[in-house]
Structures are given as C-alpha cells and as structure tokens.
Design a protein around this motif. Sequence first.
Motif, mmCIF file in Angstrom:
data_model
loop_
_atom_site.group_PDB
_atom_site.id
_atom_site.type_symbol
_atom_site.label_atom_id
_atom_site.label_comp_id
_atom_site.label_asym_id
_atom_site.label_seq_id
_atom_site.Cartn_x
_atom_site.Cartn_y
_atom_site.Cartn_z
ATOM 1 N N MET A 176 0.862 -1.182 0.000
ATOM 2 C CA MET A 176 0.000 0.000 0.000
ATOM 3 C C MET A 176 0.892 1.223 0.000
ATOM 4 N N ASP A 177 0.594 2.185 -0.831
ATOM 5 C CA ASP A 177 1.409 3.388 -0.882
ATOM 6 C C ASP A 177 1.393 4.054 0.493
ATOM 7 N N PRO A 178 2.562 4.355 1.071
ATOM 8 C CA PRO A 178 2.618 4.891 2.428
ATOM 9 C C PRO A 178 1.912 6.233 2.609
ATOM 10 N N GLN A 179 1.662 6.931 1.514
ATOM 11 C CA GLN A 179 0.957 8.219 1.598
ATOM 12 C C GLN A 179 -0.481 8.132 1.095
ATOM 13 N N GLY A 180 -0.869 6.973 0.583
ATOM 14 C CA GLY A 180 -2.223 6.840 0.053
ATOM 15 C C GLY A 180 -2.386 7.392 -1.347
ATOM 16 N N ARG A 181 -1.315 7.382 -2.137
ATOM 17 C CA ARG A 181 -1.373 7.913 -3.500
ATOM 18 C C ARG A 181 -1.913 6.857 -4.460
ATOM 19 N N LEU A 182 -2.790 7.275 -5.334
ATOM 20 C CA LEU A 182 -3.437 6.402 -6.306
ATOM 21 C C LEU A 182 -2.647 6.304 -7.613
ATOM 22 N N LEU A 183 -2.758 5.152 -8.284
ATOM 23 C CA LEU A 183 -2.363 5.031 -9.688
ATOM 24 C C LEU A 183 -3.600 5.424 -10.498
ATOM 25 N N VAL A 184 -3.706 6.682 -10.846
ATOM 26 C CA VAL A 184 -4.977 7.234 -11.316
ATOM 27 C C VAL A 184 -5.392 6.681 -12.675
#
Length: 343
Positions: free
Chosen positions: A296-304
């Motif tokens: 899980m991305d540690p900052q909550g960034r999406l692969l949009v």
Amino acid sequence: MLKRHPRLAVLSVLALLWPGLALAQPKDKVTISALPFISTAPIFIAKERGYFDAEGIDLDIKIFNAAQAVAVAVASNDADFGITAFTGGFFNLAGKGALKVIAAQSREEPGYNFVAYVASKKAYDAGFRSPKDFAGKSVAITTVGSSFHYNLGMLADKYGFKLDSVEMKPVQSIPNMMASLAGGQVDATILPANNAIKLQDDGAGRIIGWVHEHTPWQLGALFASSKIVKEKRPLVERFVRAYQKGLADYAGAFLAKDSQGNRMIGEKALALMPVLEKWVQPKPSIDTVKIAANYMDPQGRLLVKNIYDQVAWGQAQGLVDKSVKAVDFIDLSFVKGHLDLPK
C-alpha cells in the motif's frame, strides 16, 4: 458588579491551567465499511493506536464479506467511508454520484504478495499449475464485476485466452469461495493471501501464482460518500490524516526490504501483530504476514490512470454503464502527489 458563579470560576481557572480543556469537543461519530483483510490494516492500526481519536473521530468499523457490500453500505448512507477493492458495481454507484475516491488502499505491486490464484487439490494433481491455464476451468468468485472477475479478465487479455471460456461461479463471499474450493465444487478460486495460505495449509488447495507476478494494478481505494465530502470536508481531511498515519505505520512495519529484496519483519511488525490478530480473518501469524502483507502506498497515492483503464474495461464487458467517467468520482485533493496521472 456581577457575581460569578463559583462553578464557572473554577472552570475558568482550569481553562487557564489546561488550555486544551476549554477546547474539548465531543468526537464526531463516523462509520467505515471494510473487509477483515490485511489490506484494511491501516484503518485497524489507526483506530487501535488512537490516530482517529486524536483527530476528534469516534470510528466504528463495520465488517463485510464482499467488496460490493462495502460500496453499497456507503452509497446507502449506512457508512460514511469505505475501503475495499474496485468492482463494476462500485463504478456504477460512483458514476451515479454516490461515492468519491479520496485515497489509495492496496495495489498489486511486483514483489509483494496479495491476491493468489489457488487450484483445488484435484485440479492441481491433474496438471493445473499455471495462471495461464484458466481456460476451461471453473472458478469461484464473489460476484460478477468483482475484482476477482477483473483479475481473470486481465489474465485473459495478457495470455490470449477467451474470458468466456472460464466458468465463473459467483458465490457472494470470500468464505463461500473458500468452501467451494475445499468442497470440490470448482477447479480454482482467487483469494487474498491470508485466505489462500489457509486453504493450502489445510490441504484443500495449492497456490499456483500471485496476481502481482502477472498483472500489477491499483486494486482498491479509500472512498467516502459524496455527501460527506461536500458537506463535511474538514472531517474528511481529518479522517485522511489519521488514515495516512496508519499507512505510514503499516509501511514501516511490513513493507521494508533488505538489499536482496527480502522482507525485513522486525520489532515494528511484532508490535502490530495484536492489531492484526484482533481484526484480520483468518487470524494471521507472523509467518503468514511475512508472505501476505500486501503493498500500500505509504501516503495513500493512487495510480490514477489505472482506474480509468478499469472503468473502460468494465464498460467494454457491459459491466459498467457507458456514462461513467472516472474523472467525476476521483477526488485528488485530499492526498498530494498521486501517481500515473492521465495525460
């Protein structure tokens, strides 16, 4: 001269001595719908470590057994937030304006096990050893349009077999998928690692591969009801801050690797095991977590852009309404630095 009530005078003195006392407010009661998987761990961690409390949020976690039910709970206002995998049903609800994606959850990242392809013992013994060989097999999934359905679709596209050559059997929940495989009713299923490992340990199935090895993708997200995003934005911002602290703790404990690419599971992971043991089903061991702690991305960034691609695939399959546009339900303003932005 007006006399002050003695009780008010005492409160005034206390407020001067402890300024925070004067600012104390009742916590906002908030509900999130989720699945009992390691992929929900940042929420569990943030709750148990008091990060939501620190943001003035009294969080209630409602547990479901299928991703679609998580989305429906938010769309019907039975929950304020949800966290789970994308589904065709999710995209249709979001396209109608019910849901807003606000941060990333899990993704299939090379090198991190999450979802496994599992063959029944009988099918494995008969030669079903590769995810390339799903054609002609029967497979238990939760629902049509689920993430498991999409996993099969990605495999079909990559390896050139027809998706309709796979006999998909929707059985509504993860426990039912496990039971279908163990009972010999299907040749295979696709399961989160913790569940897949249990089936293998029980002798009911064999893991024949991992999704990240074949088709990496943005599997899930944190989302909110459109109503709460519109009417209570500061609350959503506080919620995301608490969630990101849980993500950071999760990443620090479970995602670190050494120079050879091996997981480094140490004291931070051991400290979080009681949280996982409380919330995750089946109850994980530290050995399971070494294998099954997904990325899980540690900052909550999406692969949009990947989400745009998922919507397009669902529309091509007739699972997602043609009117749905990802740009309308993805809100990039709560987390900085999202990845894979559409051009």
